[in-house]
Design a protein around this motif. Structure first.
Motif, mmCIF file in Angstrom:
data_model
loop_
_atom_site.group_PDB
_atom_site.id
_atom_site.type_symbol
_atom_site.label_atom_id
_atom_site.label_comp_id
_atom_site.label_asym_id
_atom_site.label_seq_id
_atom_site.Cartn_x
_atom_site.Cartn_y
_atom_site.Cartn_z
ATOM 1 N N LYS A 55 17.675 20.348 7.307
ATOM 2 C CA LYS A 55 18.953 20.872 6.791
ATOM 3 C C LYS A 55 19.487 21.880 7.797
ATOM 4 O O LYS A 55 18.764 22.763 8.236
ATOM 5 N N SER A 56 20.753 21.733 8.147
ATOM 6 C CA SER A 56 21.359 22.646 9.104
ATOM 7 C C SER A 56 21.569 24.010 8.468
ATOM 8 O O SER A 56 21.501 24.170 7.260
ATOM 9 N N SER A 57 21.833 24.978 9.316
ATOM 10 C CA SER A 57 21.984 26.359 8.846
ATOM 11 C C SER A 57 23.190 26.569 7.960
ATOM 12 O O SER A 57 23.263 27.541 7.237
ATOM 13 N N GLN A 325 9.606 23.512 14.632
ATOM 14 C CA GLN A 325 10.897 22.820 14.744
ATOM 15 C C GLN A 325 12.004 23.777 14.340
ATOM 16 O O GLN A 325 11.840 24.594 13.429
ATOM 17 N N GLY A 326 13.143 23.677 15.015
ATOM 18 C CA GLY A 326 14.281 24.517 14.669
ATOM 19 C C GLY A 326 15.471 24.202 15.539
ATOM 20 O O GLY A 326 15.360 23.547 16.577
ATOM 21 N N GLU A 327 16.621 24.680 15.089
ATOM 22 C CA GLU A 327 17.848 24.486 15.865
ATOM 23 C C GLU A 327 17.964 25.601 16.896
ATOM 24 O O GLU A 327 17.787 26.780 16.575
ATOM 25 N N VAL A 328 18.261 25.217 18.134
ATOM 26 C CA VAL A 328 18.408 26.184 19.216
ATOM 27 C C VAL A 328 19.648 25.825 20.026
ATOM 28 O O VAL A 328 20.223 24.738 19.881
ATOM 29 N N ARG A 329 20.056 26.758 20.866
ATOM 30 C CA ARG A 329 21.123 26.520 21.836
ATOM 31 C C ARG A 329 20.493 26.454 23.215
ATOM 32 O O ARG A 329 19.849 27.402 23.653
ATOM 33 N N LEU A 330 20.690 25.317 23.893
ATOM 34 C CA LEU A 330 20.103 25.099 25.212
ATOM 35 C C LEU A 330 21.133 25.494 26.260
ATOM 36 O O LEU A 330 22.205 24.875 26.371
ATOM 37 N N ALA A 331 20.826 26.567 27.034
ATOM 38 C CA ALA A 331 21.728 27.026 28.089
ATOM 39 C C ALA A 331 21.570 26.127 29.309
ATOM 40 O O ALA A 331 20.473 25.975 29.852
ATOM 41 N N VAL A 340 20.820 21.783 19.986
ATOM 42 C CA VAL A 340 19.779 20.757 19.869
ATOM 43 C C VAL A 340 18.807 21.155 18.767
ATOM 44 O O VAL A 340 18.703 22.327 18.390
ATOM 45 N N ILE A 341 18.090 20.145 18.283
ATOM 46 C CA ILE A 341 16.944 20.377 17.405
ATOM 47 C C ILE A 341 15.692 20.269 18.273
ATOM 48 O O ILE A 341 15.403 19.206 18.835
ATOM 49 N N ALA A 342 14.972 21.368 18.417
ATOM 50 C CA ALA A 342 13.762 21.395 19.234
ATOM 51 C C ALA A 342 12.550 21.176 18.332
ATOM 52 O O ALA A 342 12.295 21.976 17.427
ATOM 53 N N ASP A 360 19.918 16.072 20.597
ATOM 54 C CA ASP A 360 21.276 16.585 20.773
ATOM 55 C C ASP A 360 22.059 16.434 19.458
ATOM 56 O O ASP A 360 22.231 15.320 18.941
ATOM 57 N N ILE A 361 22.536 17.566 18.920
ATOM 58 C CA ILE A 361 23.321 17.530 17.678
ATOM 59 C C ILE A 361 24.734 18.043 17.919
ATOM 60 O O ILE A 361 25.400 18.492 16.991
ATOM 61 N N SER A 362 25.199 17.964 19.168
ATOM 62 C CA SER A 362 26.549 18.453 19.463
ATOM 63 C C SER A 362 27.606 17.650 18.721
ATOM 64 O O SER A 362 28.592 18.210 18.221
ATOM 65 N N GLU A 363 27.414 16.317 18.633
ATOM 66 C CA GLU A 363 28.387 15.497 17.900
ATOM 67 C C GLU A 363 28.392 15.868 16.418
ATOM 68 O O GLU A 363 29.451 15.910 15.785
ATOM 69 N N LEU A 364 27.200 16.133 15.885
ATOM 70 C CA LEU A 364 27.117 16.544 14.488
ATOM 71 C C LEU A 364 27.847 17.864 14.273
ATOM 72 O O LEU A 364 28.590 18.020 13.294
ATOM 73 N N ARG A 365 27.667 18.799 15.207
ATOM 74 C CA ARG A 365 28.345 20.088 15.073
ATOM 75 C C ARG A 365 29.860 19.929 15.223
ATOM 76 O O ARG A 365 30.638 20.589 14.543
ATOM 77 N N ARG A 366 30.272 19.028 16.145
ATOM 78 C CA ARG A 366 31.707 18.788 16.275
ATOM 79 C C ARG A 366 32.262 18.184 14.988
ATOM 80 O O ARG A 366 33.358 18.533 14.536
ATOM 81 N N ALA A 367 31.505 17.234 14.408
ATOM 82 C CA ALA A 367 31.947 16.636 13.144
ATOM 83 C C ALA A 367 32.010 17.699 12.047
ATOM 84 O O ALA A 367 32.943 17.713 11.233
#
Length: 734
Positions: A55-57, A325-331, A340-342, A360-367
């Motif tokens: 589940k996303s944040s 496991q968790g959601e992170v931002r990959l610089a 991404v989900i790491a 990669d969950i960028s498309e999910l975040r854009r949606a």
């Protein structure tokens, strides 16, 4: 023991040893193949299970809570990994599957002979089993929610290539055994030949196995022999080919995976990375391998902030040896951040390490961003709709209040209060056009600014001239209305109040800060239109009601109150006088010889006489007096708070004023107009309206019987009989 026997025995022992070594190598390879297959399948299944319950944040539901999305996800994984997948709940009921025609969603899965799935659901340990109906090797991995409770299981089919490798290895084991037995038999007959070739063949085999044990999967044994050593070499080469094929297959899966996959050793160095991981990191794979993970990977928390020391999923997995496991931002190297989900899955080997999967969950975040934007737009529309609903409700309430008003002052009191609420920040006035249509007068005002004259001619307002809204202010070329008294930088609007085909007046508004608020009118246009329509209709109805009321209580010829209004009002006044202990006088008068006026001069002349008599009565009446036409040429005057003596004096004054009238009609003099008066008072001549009017009537008749043009006063009467009359002598004519 003879040398020959020793040689034979040695050869037999050597053959047995070769068979044993080959069997051990094959068995070892089988175990390694199974271990690698199980590890790879378990990691894939755990990744799927974690993705399903993730589940996303922002609180979006997981795939497990969205059956259709779960089905599409499994189909995508099937096309990508070429495997069948099933998702079961805690009751072993199928929730979704991919490319499995034998099972349907909603069926109970009972194809685990030893209830392996039930055991996995109970203790959370992955288990493999063989489906007896499809003869497929299956792996069951538990699905755990974020609280650690097991809520279901993921089933996936073992890789067919690994099964083929296992079968081939088993066959090779039999071949090696048979070859070893054959070697023993050949050794007995050809001891010397085997002894001579033994050292060469055994050396090749040992070198090949040593190279294979060191991880060189490309090791092959070159030979030109057709004996047992040659067969062993061929078997070894076949086994090496199978292992290389299995390794290549696994590598192909990793290389073509859409998720970034990197293997870290126990010291945190990157041992390997697939192209997807290199693309996400933004570096070439050969520049990543061998580096410390934190030198090539810069990860931040979901908000973009740096993790505290030891708090990132990778650090926690390396430190604890547990899956993280968790959601992170990959610089990335270009400065961008990739959501991404790491997922960090520790390796079971002794030297440690882990498998890092980046999804990669960028498309999910854009949606999600698009959905949130649509939600904001919907909230805005809902808020506007709510505001419009509130405005409509207030307009309806205003209309109801205005419809309930009986008089114009009452209506404009409501308007002055309501406009401040409807049009906050604006000052304004309501002007009505007079009945003569030559004057516009202010009826209500609100706000701090008075920008319009209280009275002006209709032609001074452009809105009344044009019959439509007129706006003036800073930056506008439209002229200001002449009735506007302020020439500063304020904004103005005049809106006609029109209803039922008639323009009743205008609504005038002023915005003191129009230069700073160019949209001040557009923001209120809709509510202004509603207010103007409601106000105009209410005022038109009020004017119509007032007209009808006046028609119902007034005589159309003389404009005096009629008899019905007189009786209603006088009865009310009589009760009021009774409560306050004050007197009340009723004067009845009748125009003398009125029929002669009609017969001699005509009805128009008679109407003129009645109008002039009515005007004389109004001229001599107080504001509290009620003057009415009682019927025909008879009139009545009620004087609250007056005594009988005051009533007699008023009657005498009226008689003289009427006698002094000089009337002409169409050039003809109508002659002297006289009237006879009867005066009665409360409480001397009665306590009820009927008693007073009867007493006044009798006095009037007495005045007429005694020569007309005189005043008669009813005397007190306690017996209820006709009261005696006191005559006021008529003065001598001059």
């Amino acid at each position: 023991m003879r040398i020959k026997s020793q040689i034979i025995l040695s050869m037999v022992a050597a053959a047995a040893l070769i068979g044993l070594v080959g069997g051990v190598a094959i068995f070892t390879q089988i175990v390694v193949t199974k271990s690698l297959g199980l590890t790879e399948a378990t990691n894939v299944a755990r990744e799927l299970a974690d993705t399903i319950v993730f589940k996303s944040s922002d609180g979006a539901p997981s795939l497990l809570e969205r059956p259709e999305a779960l089905k599409q996800f499994l189909l995508h994984q099937h096309r990508r990994l070429h495997r069948d997948f099933l998702v079961l709940d805690s009751n072993k009921t199928i929730l979704a599957h991919a490319a499995d025609e034998e099972h349907q969603v909603g069926d109970k899965f009972n194809h685990d002979p030893g209830n392996e799935i039930g055991q996995t659901l109970a203790d959370g340990i992955p288990r493999r089993f063989v489906d007896p109906e499809e003869v497929n090797a299956m792996l069951a991995v538990p699905i755990e929610n974020p609280e650690g409770a097991i809520i279901g299981a993921v089933l996936l089919e073992y890789d067919p290539v690994l099964q083929a490798a296992e079968q081939s290895t088993n066959s090779l084991l039999w071949l090696v055994g048979l070859s070893a037995a054959a070697a023993v038999l050949v050794a007995v007959g050809f001891a010397w030949q085997l002894l001579r070739r033994f050292s060469s063949g055994l050396g090749d085999m040992m070198r090949g196995m040593e190279a294979l044990a060191k991880g060189n999967a490309m090791t092959r044994i070159s030979h030109a022999r057709n004996d047992e050593f040659g067969q062993l070499a061929d078997g070894f080469n076949t086994m090496a080919d199978q292992l290389a094929s299995a390794r290549a297959h696994v590598e192909d899966i990793v290389e073509t995976a859409a998720e970034g996959i990197a293997v870290l050793d126990g010291d945190g160095r990157i041992a390997s990375a697939n192209p997807a991981a290199a693309t996400m990191i933004g570096r070439r794979a050969d520049k990543i391998v061998g580096q410390q993970w934190d030198s090539v990977l810069t990860i931040r928390d979901p908000r973009g902030d740096a993790f505290a020391a030891g708090a990132s999923p990778i650090e926690m997995a390396l430190a604890t040896g547990r899956q993280q496991q968790g959601e992170v931002r990959l610089a990335r190297s270009d400065g961008s951040h990739l959501p991404v989900i790491a997922s960090c899955g520790p390796l079971s080997r002794s030297e440690g390490g882990l498998v890092l999967t980046l999804n990669d969950i960028s498309e999910l975040r854009r949606a999600e961003g698009v959905v949130n934007e649509r939600a904001d737009q919907l909230a805005l529309l809902n808020r506007e709709l709510h505001e419009k609903s509130e405005t409509t409700t207030r307009l309806v309430k205003l209309g109801e209040l205005l419809q309930a008003c009986v008089t114009f002052p009452e209506a404009f009191s409501v308007v002055g209060t309501a406009m401040a609420e409807f049009l906050g920040g604006l000052s304004g006035t309501v002007h009505l056009t007079s009945a003569s249509r030559n004057l516009v007068e202010e009826m209500a005002h609100w706000g701090d600014v008075r920008s319009s004259a209280t009275q002006f001619a209709p032609e001074d307002c452009w809105a009344l001239r044009r019959g439509q809204e007129h706006v003036a202010g800073p930056g506008m070329l439209t002229p200001r209305c002449a009735h506007i008294t302020e020439n500063g930088k304020k904004g103005y609007v005049c809106m006609p109040l029109a209803a039922q085909g008639e323009t009743l007046g205008i609504l005038h508004l002023c915005e003191p800060n129009a230069a700073e608020k160019p949209q001040w009118l557009a923001e209120r246009q809709q509510i202004l239109r509603g207010v103007v329509d409601t106000l105009a209709l209410a005022l038109a109805n009020l004017r119509l009601r007032e007209t009808l009321r006046q028609q119902s209580i007034r005589d159309p010829n003389t404009s005096l109150f009629n008899r019905r209004y007189l009786e209603e009002t006088s009865s009310r006044e009589l009760r009021r006088m009774e409560r306050s202990g004050q007197p009340l006088v009723v004067i009845m008068l009748d125009v003398d010889h009125f029929k002669q006026f009609n017969d001699t001069f005509g009805h128009e002349a008679g109407d003129l006489v009645l109008k002039q008599v009515a005007a004389t009565l109004i001229e001599h009446a107080r504001d509290s007096d009620v003057v009415s036409r009682f019927g025909g040429e008879e009139f009545a005057l009620v004087m609250p708070g007056s005594t009988v003596q005051e009533g007699a004096e008023r009657a005498e004054a009226l008689r003289q004023a009427i006698r002094k009238l000089h009337l002409t009609h169409r050039g003809r003099t109508l002659g002297t107009v006289t009237a006879s008066f009867g005066v009665a008072a409360y409480p001397e001549h009665g306590v009820g309206w009927a008693e007073l009017t009867n007493a006044a009537d009798h006095a009037l008749y007495e005045a007429k019987g005694n020569g007309r043009d005189r005043v008669a006063i009813a005397l007190g009467n306690a017996s209820g009989e006709r009261p005696p009359i006191q005559l006021v002598p008529a003065p001598k004519s001059s």
